[in-house]
Design a protein around this motif. Structure first.
Motif, short mmCIF file in Angstrom:
data_model
loop_
_atom_site.label_atom_id
_atom_site.label_comp_id
_atom_site.label_asym_id
_atom_site.label_seq_id
_atom_site.Cartn_x
_atom_site.Cartn_y
_atom_site.Cartn_z
N ALA A 5 0.86 -1.18 -0.06
CA ALA A 5 -0.02 -0.11 0.31
C ALA A 5 0.73 1.21 -0.05
O ALA A 5 0.53 2.18 -0.83
CB ALA A 5 -1.06 -0.16 1.16
N LEU A 6 1.91 1.19 0.69
CA LEU A 6 2.86 2.44 0.97
C LEU A 6 3.51 2.56 -0.46
O LEU A 6 3.33 3.72 -1.00
CB LEU A 6 3.89 2.12 1.89
N PHE A 7 4.06 1.61 -1.08
CA PHE A 7 5.02 1.80 -2.39
C PHE A 7 3.74 1.98 -3.60
O PHE A 7 4.28 2.52 -4.83
CB PHE A 7 5.66 0.68 -2.82
N ALA A 8 2.87 1.81 -3.31
CA ALA A 8 1.69 2.05 -4.43
C ALA A 8 1.27 3.40 -4.32
O ALA A 8 1.10 4.21 -5.50
CB ALA A 8 0.51 0.96 -4.38
N ARG A 9 0.92 3.74 -3.11
CA ARG A 9 0.78 5.19 -3.06
C ARG A 9 1.85 6.49 -3.56
O ARG A 9 1.58 7.37 -3.95
CB ARG A 9 0.16 5.52 -1.29
N PHE A 10 2.89 5.99 -3.03
CA PHE A 10 4.15 6.67 -3.28
C PHE A 10 5.30 6.18 -4.07
O PHE A 10 6.09 5.59 -3.55
CB PHE A 10 4.62 7.25 -1.95
N PRO A 11 4.84 6.18 -5.55
CA PRO A 11 5.95 5.43 -6.43
C PRO A 11 7.28 6.04 -6.35
O PRO A 11 8.04 5.41 -6.95
CB PRO A 11 5.02 5.28 -7.67
N GLY A 12 7.21 7.15 -6.19
CA GLY A 12 8.42 7.85 -6.24
C GLY A 12 9.33 8.18 -4.70
O GLY A 12 10.13 8.93 -4.74
N LEU A 13 9.10 6.99 -3.89
CA LEU A 13 9.43 7.47 -2.45
C LEU A 13 10.90 7.24 -2.54
O LEU A 13 11.51 6.70 -3.25
CB LEU A 13 8.89 6.15 -1.56
N GLN A 14 11.76 7.99 -1.69
CA GLN A 14 13.25 8.10 -1.48
C GLN A 14 13.52 8.30 -0.11
O GLN A 14 13.03 9.09 0.45
CB GLN A 14 13.67 9.16 -2.39
#
Length: 414
Positions: A378-387
């Motif tokens: 859910a986290l990586f789907a919501r924020f695909p540009g996470l860094q």
């Protein structure tokens, strides 16, 4: 314990994996020094540790099997006293452990865990909404603070029927219990406060039962012996489940997010379908165990390790303490090959001991896995540009050689 000078364990936990490598370099089992000049055997070989964890000649009960505890040499001012002196499954041995585990298992069922899935999904969405909102106010958001901490504590609170407004207090107390660099008095005080909170919860649930785990534990009865958990056992069991269930899941989420953000090739494999989120969870548990080392176990009689597949000529003498070095075992080249120190979601053999092994295997493991399997995708789907927004030195480490996680996990949402 032989002539080799023991390796002094760093109670601040500043370099968990460096220390784990030093433990492994000394062999599958080595002598270490814990706070208070307490010597123990640290076991880092996966296979030897599994054998010891399932051997009936190894106990977790200091009242029966640790002479230094029995003789009064281990007092409440020892920094790890609360870790060995509690009265619950964590320190029980033999028939007493079986009795407690049966009673707890009757309340903490697979059905109860599975039923939490929709609520975990709701809480995750609420937290991600909050993170998105925080990202509008600031370019950097601390995911340990905004996701890794609040998700498990809210799930635990609802599972046990604890009022949500006690969550912050519980978190503070659990953090103190795991802080092995803390003053012993602070840790004892935190345990007493935790005991008070949970004793109050038990009293409330006796008066007003609900559909929660606390009520289930109060009602659980051993069908054969007709026994129930005593009041002390009830509160100590709740203390174990709340603290262990909270801290391990916080670190599992933290370490998984960190591993994926520092290994973009592995995140790409997951996004392409060549690796699954189950793979991420299991490889994180192996590569970066949420509990680095767990005190303590004790030899009930002399243990010749050569007979257990360990080094010939090494004997753990009756009454000597044993430290389960889970972080070191997770990267054991004897089990996982020369690339054991590499995070690889496609690794065929991800076996780990992060939730323990044998009769003391963690009852809450399915819940921890469920939370991670819901929150991570859910986290990586919501924020695909996470860094990541900091390097590893800036992230810091929780001040503990038991708990293995970062002090902070700042990210840019992208």
């Amino acid at each position: 314990m032989g002539n080799t000078k023991p390796l002094a364990i760093d109670t601040t936990g500043r370099d968990i994996h460096g220390e784990a490598a030093r433990i492994r370099a000394r062999g599958p089992v080595t002598r270490v020094e814990l706070p208070g000049a307490v010597e123990a055997w640290a076991v880092s070989s996966t296979e030897l540790l599994k054998r010891l964890l399932t051997d009936p000649r190894v106990s977790k009960d200091p009242r029966q099997h640790w002479p230094r505890f029995i003789d009064g040499g281990i007092t409440p001012d020892w920094p790890l006293f609360t870790w060995v002196a509690v009265h619950n499954m964590f320190t029980a041995y033999g028939g007493e452990h079986r009795r407690l585990r049966i009673l707890v298992s009757k309340a903490f069922t697979g059905r109860r865990t599975a039923a939490l899935q929709p609520r975990i999904e709701e809480i995750t969405k609420e937290l991600l909404d909050g993170i998105e909102e925080a990202g509008r106010r600031s370019p950097v958001v601390d995911l340990r603070e905004e996701l890794c901490y609040p998700l498990p504590i809210r799930v635990i609170s609802e599972l046990f029927g604890l009022p949500e407004d006690r969550g912050a207090e519980l978190r503070r107390l659990v953090d103190r219990l795991f802080d092995t660099s803390a003053d012993p008095g602070e840790m004892t005080a935190a345990y007493e406060q935790m005991y008070g909170v949970l004793a109050e919860l038990v009293a409330t649930k006796r008066q007003s039962p609900g559909d929660d785990l606390t009520t289930g534990l109060i009602a659980a009865r051993d069908e054969e012996g007709g026994t129930r958990l005593s009041e002390r056992e009830l509160v100590d069991t709740l203390t174990l489940m709340v603290s262990a269930g909270h801290e391990t899941t916080v670190n599992l989420l933290d370490n998984a997010i960190h591993a994926l953000l520092t290994h973009p090739d592995q995140l790409a494999l997951v996004r392409s379908g060549r690796g699954s989120w189950d793979d991420v969870v299991e490889e994180t548990l192996r590569y970066d165990a949420p509990v680095a080392s767990l005190p303590l176990r004790y030899a009930v009689e002399d243990l010749a390790l050569g007979e257990l597949g360990g080094p010939e000529g090494v004997v753990i003498r009756r009454g000597e303490p044993i430290l389960a070095a889970y972080a070191a075992a997770g990267r054991d080249p004897g089990r996982h090959g020369e690339d054991a120190g590499r995070f690889d979601v496609t690794r065929a053999d991800k076996e780990h001991l992060a939730f323990g092994h044998g009769v003391h295997h963690c009852l809450g493991a399915p819940l921890g896995r469920l939370e991670a399997r819901i929150a991570l995708p859910a986290l990586f789907a919501r924020f695909p540009g996470l860094q990541l927004a900091a390097n590893d030195e800036e992230l810091g480490h929780v001040e503990s050689f038991i708990s293995n996680g970062h002090r902070r996990l700042p990210v840019r949402l992208g």
